[in-house]
Design a protein around this motif. Structure first.
Motif, PDB file in Angstrom:
ATOM      1  N   HIS A  66       0.991  -1.190   0.010  1.00 49.47           N
ATOM      2  CA  HIS A  66      -0.124   0.084   0.179  1.00 49.47           C
ATOM      3  C   HIS A  66       0.648   1.191   0.187  1.00 49.47           C
ATOM      4  O   HIS A  66       1.865   1.217   0.539  1.00 49.47           O
ATOM      5  CB  HIS A  66      -0.991  -0.046   1.366  1.00 49.47           C
ATOM      6  CG  HIS A  66      -1.898   1.108   1.385  1.00 49.47           C
ATOM      7  ND1 HIS A  66      -1.746   2.173   1.654  1.00 49.47           N
ATOM      8  CD2 HIS A  66      -3.311   1.042   0.665  1.00 49.47           C
ATOM      9  CE1 HIS A  66      -2.872   3.011   1.515  1.00 49.47           C
ATOM     10  NE2 HIS A  66      -3.766   2.409   0.871  1.00 49.47           N
ATOM     11  N   TRP A  67       0.299   2.078  -0.526  1.00 52.32           N
ATOM     12  CA  TRP A  67       1.249   3.729  -0.698  1.00 52.32           C
ATOM     13  C   TRP A  67       1.765   4.005   0.475  1.00 52.32           C
ATOM     14  O   TRP A  67       2.723   4.621   0.812  1.00 52.32           O
ATOM     15  CB  TRP A  67       0.305   4.432  -1.419  1.00 52.32           C
ATOM     16  CG  TRP A  67       1.053   5.633  -1.829  1.00 52.32           C
ATOM     17  CD1 TRP A  67       1.185   7.074  -1.367  1.00 52.32           C
ATOM     18  CD2 TRP A  67       2.261   5.640  -2.761  1.00 52.32           C
ATOM     19  NE1 TRP A  67       2.014   7.728  -1.886  1.00 52.32           N
ATOM     20  CE2 TRP A  67       2.750   7.159  -3.001  1.00 52.32           C
ATOM     21  CE3 TRP A  67       2.581   4.749  -3.745  1.00 52.32           C
ATOM     22  CZ2 TRP A  67       3.764   7.587  -3.591  1.00 52.32           C
ATOM     23  CZ3 TRP A  67       3.796   5.129  -4.765  1.00 52.32           C
ATOM     24  CH2 TRP A  67       4.263   6.593  -4.672  1.00 52.32           C
ATOM     25  N   SER A  68       0.759   3.812   1.647  1.00 50.79           N
ATOM     26  CA  SER A  68       1.177   4.494   2.856  1.00 50.79           C
ATOM     27  C   SER A  68       2.450   3.637   3.647  1.00 50.79           C
ATOM     28  O   SER A  68       3.142   4.063   4.501  1.00 50.79           O
ATOM     29  CB  SER A  68      -0.113   4.187   3.769  1.00 50.79           C
ATOM     30  OG  SER A  68      -0.211   2.741   3.981  1.00 50.79           O
ATOM     31  N   ARG A  69       2.783   2.537   2.887  1.00 50.61           N
ATOM     32  CA  ARG A  69       3.953   1.708   3.488  1.00 50.61           C
ATOM     33  C   ARG A  69       5.169   1.835   2.639  1.00 50.61           C
ATOM     34  O   ARG A  69       6.040   0.979   2.970  1.00 50.61           O
ATOM     35  CB  ARG A  69       3.426   0.289   3.489  1.00 50.61           C
ATOM     36  CG  ARG A  69       2.245  -0.043   4.257  1.00 50.61           C
ATOM     37  CD  ARG A  69       2.230   0.596   5.727  1.00 50.61           C
ATOM     38  NE  ARG A  69       3.471  -0.255   6.577  1.00 50.61           N
ATOM     39  CZ  ARG A  69       3.786   0.346   7.737  1.00 50.61           C
ATOM     40  NH1 ARG A  69       3.192   1.425   8.250  1.00 50.61           N
ATOM     41  NH2 ARG A  69       4.440  -0.484   8.411  1.00 50.61           N
ATOM     42  N   VAL A  70       4.964   2.516   1.561  1.00 50.09           N
ATOM     43  CA  VAL A  70       6.070   2.778   0.653  1.00 50.09           C
ATOM     44  C   VAL A  70       7.438   3.345   1.447  1.00 50.09           C
ATOM     45  O   VAL A  70       8.717   2.608   1.280  1.00 50.09           O
ATOM     46  CB  VAL A  70       5.934   3.628  -0.642  1.00 50.09           C
ATOM     47  CG1 VAL A  70       7.154   3.963  -1.067  1.00 50.09           C
ATOM     48  CG2 VAL A  70       5.048   2.891  -1.853  1.00 50.09           C
ATOM     49  N   GLY A  71       7.415   4.278   2.194  1.00 46.21           N
ATOM     50  CA  GLY A  71       8.640   4.595   2.932  1.00 46.21           C
ATOM     51  C   GLY A  71       9.357   3.600   3.650  1.00 46.21           C
ATOM     52  O   GLY A  71      10.519   3.605   3.723  1.00 46.21           O
ATOM     53  N   ASP A  72       8.213   2.846   4.354  1.00 46.51           N
ATOM     54  CA  ASP A  72       8.962   1.804   5.215  1.00 46.51           C
ATOM     55  C   ASP A  72       9.611   0.770   4.705  1.00 46.51           C
ATOM     56  O   ASP A  72      10.754   0.431   5.096  1.00 46.51           O
ATOM     57  CB  ASP A  72       7.859   1.203   6.039  1.00 46.51           C
ATOM     58  CG  ASP A  72       8.235   0.313   7.338  1.00 46.51           C
ATOM     59  OD1 ASP A  72       9.177   0.705   7.857  1.00 46.51           O
ATOM     60  OD2 ASP A  72       7.686  -0.688   7.377  1.00 46.51           O
ATOM     61  N   VAL A  73       9.034   0.182   3.708  1.00 46.07           N
ATOM     62  CA  VAL A  73       9.574  -0.774   2.690  1.00 46.07           C
ATOM     63  C   VAL A  73      10.777  -0.341   2.111  1.00 46.07           C
ATOM     64  O   VAL A  73      11.980  -0.934   2.230  1.00 46.07           O
ATOM     65  CB  VAL A  73       8.749  -1.538   2.003  1.00 46.07           C
ATOM     66  CG1 VAL A  73       8.497  -0.726   0.875  1.00 46.07           C
ATOM     67  CG2 VAL A  73       9.228  -2.691   1.580  1.00 46.07           C
ATOM     68  N   LEU A  74      10.794   0.807   1.539  1.00 41.56           N
ATOM     69  CA  LEU A  74      12.026   1.303   0.853  1.00 41.56           C
ATOM     70  C   LEU A  74      13.385   1.392   1.881  1.00 41.56           C
ATOM     71  O   LEU A  74      14.312   1.485   1.670  1.00 41.56           O
ATOM     72  CB  LEU A  74      11.913   2.564   0.145  1.00 41.56           C
ATOM     73  CG  LEU A  74      11.043   2.513  -0.983  1.00 41.56           C
ATOM     74  CD1 LEU A  74      10.811   3.615  -1.977  1.00 41.56           C
ATOM     75  CD2 LEU A  74      11.749   1.355  -2.110  1.00 41.56           C
ATOM     76  N   GLY A  75      12.952   1.984   2.953  1.00 42.32           N
ATOM     77  CA  GLY A  75      13.905   2.185   4.174  1.00 42.32           C
ATOM     78  C   GLY A  75      14.507   0.827   4.523  1.00 42.32           C
ATOM     79  O   GLY A  75      15.562   0.824   4.874  1.00 42.32           O
ATOM     80  N   GLN A  76      14.000  -0.176   4.477  1.00 35.87           N
ATOM     81  CA  GLN A  76      14.387  -1.543   4.701  1.00 35.87           C
ATOM     82  C   GLN A  76      14.991  -2.139   3.610  1.00 35.87           C
ATOM     83  O   GLN A  76      16.203  -3.032   3.731  1.00 35.87           O
ATOM     84  CB  GLN A  76      13.606  -2.356   5.082  1.00 35.87           C
ATOM     85  CG  GLN A  76      12.782  -2.323   6.542  1.00 35.87           C
ATOM     86  CD  GLN A  76      11.665  -3.194   6.809  1.00 35.87           C
ATOM     87  OE1 GLN A  76      11.977  -4.401   6.608  1.00 35.87           O
ATOM     88  NE2 GLN A  76      10.469  -2.751   7.282  1.00 35.87           N
ATOM     89  N   ALA A  77      14.790  -1.556   2.181  1.00 35.73           N
ATOM     90  CA  ALA A  77      15.266  -2.034   1.134  1.00 35.73           C
ATOM     91  C   ALA A  77      16.860  -1.382   0.686  1.00 35.73           C
ATOM     92  O   ALA A  77      17.458  -2.164  -0.212  1.00 35.73           O
ATOM     93  CB  ALA A  77      14.374  -1.909  -0.158  1.00 35.73           C
ATOM     94  N   GLY A  78      17.073  -0.384   1.362  1.00 35.71           N
ATOM     95  CA  GLY A  78      18.353   0.189   0.873  1.00 35.71           C
ATOM     96  C   GLY A  78      18.253   1.183  -0.317  1.00 35.71           C
ATOM     97  O   GLY A  78      17.278   1.501  -0.691  1.00 35.71           O
TER      98      GLY A  78
END
Length: 212
Positions: A66-78
């Motif tokens: 979900h768009w609201s989670r993009v920042g979180d997952v990208l933070g973990q992805a590097g």
């Protein structure tokens, strides 16, 4: 091909499962429920892991949160430098009702600003997930429906195109990331057609140019 699935909802879970059935090495990551990741992996012979583990060594990634989670997952992805990332996210609000990015930008362009070193290509975000399994099952028996692809990296589009064909669809090049400003609102039309109007959600589409 080694594919990391960042998101375990209907889009990520279904596409990852079908790519595994097509012979790819799939790792599922990012879920509130580790048990869900384990189940997805077990059911299709893939693997479950952290976002970092899914990203490491992947030939392609699917961003399906979900768009609201993009920042979180990208933070973990590097920084995702050099990584081919297929994006199927639509920039929707928490109610999944209205676009929160549009007209002067697009979700695709915003992602590219967040991770400028990644090789972004958007696809599958205007096609309901309920259509994936029926199309996969009918590969070679029906005329392949289209899936819009848009991005600025020709090589990433080529890789995405191969994965799209593995599901049973045909990629339809809709231009660069900037054209997400026009493609992403089309997703709202497919929501109306698939989920509001009668006939069920397994909606596909195909565009044809008439000649002669």
């Amino acid at each position: 091909m080694k594919i990391g699935i960042l998101g375990s909802g209907l889009m990520g879970g279904t596409l990852g499962t079908l790519w595994a059935a097509a012979g790819h090495d799939v790792t599922f990551a990012y879920s509130r429920s580790p048990a869900k990741l384990d189940r997805l992996a077990r059911d299709c012979g893939g693997a479950a892991g952290t976002v970092a583990e899914a990203v490491e060594g992947a030939d392609a990634l699917l961003l399906a949160v979900h768009w609201s989670r993009v920042g979180d997952v990208l933070g973990q992805a590097g920084d995702l430098a050099g990584q081919v990332v297929l994006n199927c996210c639509v920039p929707l609000d928490e109610d999944n009702r209205d676009l929160v990015v549009g007209t002067t930008s697009s979700g695709a362009e915003e992602l590219a600003r967040m991770r400028p070193k990644a090789r972004w290509v958007s696809c599958f975000n205007t096609t309901p997930s309920e259509s994936f399994a029926p199309v996969f099952a009918a590969r070679g028996q029906i005329t392949a429906p289209h899936v819009f692809t848009y991005g600025d990296d020709a090589g990433a589009k080529q890789i995405a195109g191969g994965l799209i064909r593995d599901i049973g669809f045909e990629p339809l090049d809709a231009g660069g990331l900037r054209n997400g400003r026009y493609v992403e609102p089309f997703a709202m039309a497919t929501v109306e057609l698939a989920y509001v109007q009668p006939g069920g959600p397994a909606l596909t589409y195909r565009f044809e140019k008439l000649r002669g």
